[in-house]
Design a protein around this motif. Sequence first.
Motif, PDB file in Angstrom:
ATOM      1  N   ILE A 192      -5.671   6.711  -3.958  1.00 20.31           N
ATOM      2  CA  ILE A 192      -4.897   5.473  -4.128  1.00 20.31           C
ATOM      3  C   ILE A 192      -4.743   4.720  -2.804  1.00 20.31           C
ATOM      4  N   PRO A 193      -4.153   5.323  -1.768  1.00 20.88           N
ATOM      5  CA  PRO A 193      -4.038   4.558  -0.516  1.00 20.88           C
ATOM      6  C   PRO A 193      -5.398   4.247   0.111  1.00 20.88           C
ATOM      7  N   TRP A 233     -13.661   8.725  -4.175  1.00 19.38           N
ATOM      8  CA  TRP A 233     -13.497   7.975  -5.425  1.00 19.38           C
ATOM      9  C   TRP A 233     -14.591   8.357  -6.421  1.00 19.38           C
ATOM     10  N   ILE A 291      -4.755  11.330  -6.349  1.00 19.07           N
ATOM     11  CA  ILE A 291      -3.566  10.859  -5.625  1.00 19.07           C
ATOM     12  C   ILE A 291      -3.973  10.353  -4.244  1.00 19.07           C
ATOM     13  N   LEU A 334      -6.771   1.152  -1.593  1.00 19.53           N
ATOM     14  CA  LEU A 334      -5.979  -0.020  -1.214  1.00 19.53           C
ATOM     15  C   LEU A 334      -6.232  -0.435   0.239  1.00 19.53           C
ATOM     16  N   ILE A 337       0.845  -1.201   0.000  1.00 19.19           N
ATOM     17  CA  ILE A 337       0.000   0.000   0.000  1.00 19.19           C
ATOM     18  C   ILE A 337       0.877   1.247   0.000  1.00 19.19           C
ATOM     19  N   ILE A 338       1.891   1.255   0.829  1.00 22.61           N
ATOM     20  CA  ILE A 338       2.794   2.406   0.912  1.00 22.61           C
ATOM     21  C   ILE A 338       3.546   2.587  -0.411  1.00 22.61           C
ATOM     22  N   THR A 386     -13.658   6.686   1.643  1.00 22.49           N
ATOM     23  CA  THR A 386     -13.164   6.334   0.310  1.00 22.49           C
ATOM     24  C   THR A 386     -14.218   6.551  -0.770  1.00 22.49           C
ATOM     25  N   SER A 432       1.165   3.639  -3.243  1.00 22.41           N
ATOM     26  CA  SER A 432       0.624   4.981  -3.007  1.00 22.41           C
ATOM     27  C   SER A 432       1.636   6.070  -3.334  1.00 22.41           C
TER      28      SER A 432
END
Length: 176
Positions: free
Chosen positions: A128-129, A157, A125, A132, A15-16, A153, A19
């Motif tokens: 993304i995390p 999104w 941007i 995930l 994830i890190i 989220t 991201s």
Amino acid sequence: MEATTDIEKKYKKWIIVLSIAIPLVVAVLFGVKIEGAEPLRFLPPIYATINGITAVLLVAAVIAIKNKKVKLHEMLMKTCIGLSVVFLGMYVAYHMTSESTEFGGEGMIRTVYFFILITHIVLSIVIIPLVLITFVKALAKRFDKHKKIAKITFPIWLYVAVTGVIVYLMISPYYA
């Protein structure tokens, strides 16, 4: 403090990495032009359509889970993630073969366009995390945590998907 599951530990590094790597790679590739490549001018309406389909499927996924249709929700969400990956590939391919199109509107519409564009980019941007993490919480069967983060989220999104379509519609008259 609750213990983290093995699944969450397994995916935390991914994830890190993703991201950070996805926005960086996109930014770098955005500046790379493939010399002599045929411009892929047909892609923007396709990836705008993908954004629109993603928005519709996100709403359908929320309706599915509210109606306790867990498998349908899962399938729809995996489809949304897949569509996002396809979108990203097309977006990068387009920008590697084509010059960026400048928005030609003036006055207030220009301000509106750039507000939508900038918030779209920033939140694309941020999402993304969030996607995930939300997905991994579901994989780990931590549905209490999944539901909690999904409430954050989902609207972000959805905003990114819808504004992707709006940005395309606003700039499409200015494509060469």
